[in-house]
Design a protein around this motif. Structure first.
Motif, PDB file in Angstrom:
ATOM      1  N   GLY A 170      -3.025  -8.983   2.075  1.00  0.00           N
ATOM      2  CA  GLY A 170      -3.730  -7.513   1.825  1.00  0.00           C
ATOM      3  C   GLY A 170      -5.398  -7.929   2.055  1.00  0.00           C
TER       4      GLY A 170
ATOM      5  N   TYR B  30       0.866  -0.912   0.096  1.00  0.00           N
ATOM      6  CA  TYR B  30      -0.058  -0.551   0.077  1.00  0.00           C
ATOM      7  C   TYR B  30       0.910   1.398   0.284  1.00  0.00           C
TER       8      TYR B  30
ATOM      9  N   GLY C 101      -7.301  -8.741   5.083  1.00  0.00           N
ATOM     10  CA  GLY C 101      -7.479  -8.823   6.754  1.00  0.00           C
ATOM     11  C   GLY C 101      -5.906  -9.389   6.901  1.00  0.00           C
ATOM     12  N   THR C 102      -5.272  -9.276   6.860  1.00  0.00           N
ATOM     13  CA  THR C 102      -3.751  -9.280   7.495  1.00  0.00           C
ATOM     14  C   THR C 102      -3.480  -8.091   7.822  1.00  0.00           C
ATOM     15  N   GLU C 103      -2.571  -8.316   8.791  1.00  0.00           N
ATOM     16  CA  GLU C 103      -1.912  -7.302   9.483  1.00  0.00           C
ATOM     17  C   GLU C 103      -1.336  -6.265   8.775  1.00  0.00           C
ATOM     18  N   ALA C 104      -1.037  -4.581   8.023  1.00  0.00           N
ATOM     19  CA  ALA C 104      -0.183  -4.224   7.318  1.00  0.00           C
ATOM     20  C   ALA C 104       0.874  -3.265   8.201  1.00  0.00           C
ATOM     21  N   PHE C 105       2.239  -3.446   7.903  1.00  0.00           N
ATOM     22  CA  PHE C 105       2.922  -3.452   8.514  1.00  0.00           C
ATOM     23  C   PHE C 105       3.928  -1.321   7.483  1.00  0.00           C
ATOM     24  N   PHE C 106       4.381  -0.745   8.032  1.00  0.00           N
ATOM     25  CA  PHE C 106       4.264   0.297   7.580  1.00  0.00           C
ATOM     26  C   PHE C 106       6.025   0.646   7.417  1.00  0.00           C
ATOM     27  N   GLY C 107       6.990   1.542   6.342  1.00  0.00           N
ATOM     28  CA  GLY C 107       7.929   1.844   6.875  1.00  0.00           C
ATOM     29  C   GLY C 107       8.659   3.147   7.304  1.00  0.00           C
TER      30      GLY C 107
ATOM     31  N   GLN D  42      -3.342   0.819  -3.838  1.00  0.00           N
ATOM     32  CA  GLN D  42      -2.735  -0.724  -3.437  1.00  0.00           C
ATOM     33  C   GLN D  42      -2.221  -1.854  -4.408  1.00  0.00           C
TER      34      GLN D  42
END
Lengths: 111, 113
Positions: free
Chosen positions: B97, B33, B99-105, B48
């Motif tokens: 993408g 994303y 419903g799983t966790e989104a991890f950010f840079g 996305q």
């Protein structure tokens, strides 16, 4: 597009106290995620709670979800100065699975 | 460390120019994303990608474009830059993408002068 709305916008507490932040949303969701952001830095993922779950814990964090009220809360127990940050909830519109963010709660924990 | 890598960390460029922001997702994550964070607009979803294909579009300007390559890294291209494009740009990745966790840079801070 839908956004979770956090409340309060700002929260100031003393170290050792508990901090509670709330998130409200408008339509059905598949899941809700909470994030922390230190000033100008990346977002750190805290917890994901699914629509069929009511409560989740992670260390000093407790998240609840009430789908009937379309709201969630994040409780930080025994807060520390290092918890000072902005906290965001991210909801997804039903079917989209796109995390959509509110404006966040700015938490200041005084040592 | 989230495992999501964004480069560069900072970028200063002039109005009218074009820049490319890069993102390497966490190992094994198929979905990427892009978000823009500014003081007045907050965190806005841009676009996305999932396994190389565009999956969803948000508030992305026509001057902006993105793609995800076969090795799953992604690039966000911003062209004809305006002062108002100055912001933090974040990339996030998640396993599926769906419903799983989104991890950010850590983000790229773009300043347009």
């Amino acid at each position: 597009s839908q956004q979770g709305e956090e409340d309060p916008q700002a929260l100031s507490i003393q170290e050792g106290e508990n901090a509670t932040m709330n998130c409200s949303y408008k339509t059905s969701i598949n899941n809700l995620q909470w994030y922390r952001q230190n000033s100008g830095r990346g977002l750190v993922h805290l917890i994901l709670i699914r629509s069929n779950e009511r409560e989740k814990h992670s260390g000093r964090l407790r998240v609840t979800l009430d789908t009937s009220k379309k709201s969630s809360s994040l409780l930080i127990t025994a807060s520390r100065a290092a918890d000072t940050a902005s906290y965001f909830c991210a909801t997804d519109e039903g079917g989209s699975y796109i995390p959509t963010f509110g404006r966040g709660t700015s938490l200041i924990v005084h040592p | 460390d989230s495992g999501v890598t964004q480069t560069p960390k900072h970028l200063i460029t002039a109005t009218g120019q074009r820049v490319t922001l890069r993102c390497s997702p966490r190992s094994g994550d198929l979905s990427v994303y892009w978000y823009q964070q500014s003081l007045d607009q907050g965190l806005q979803f841009l676009i996305q990608y999932y396994n190389g294909e565009e999956r969803a579009k948000g508030n992305i300007l026509e001057r902006f474009s993105a793609q995800q390559f076969p090795d799953l890294h992604s690039e966000l291209n911003l062209s004809s830059l305006e002062l108002g494009d100055s912001a933090l740009y974040f990339c996030a990745s998640s396993a599926t993408g769906f419903g799983t966790e989104a991890f950010f840079g850590q983000g790229t801070r773009l300043t347009v002068v």
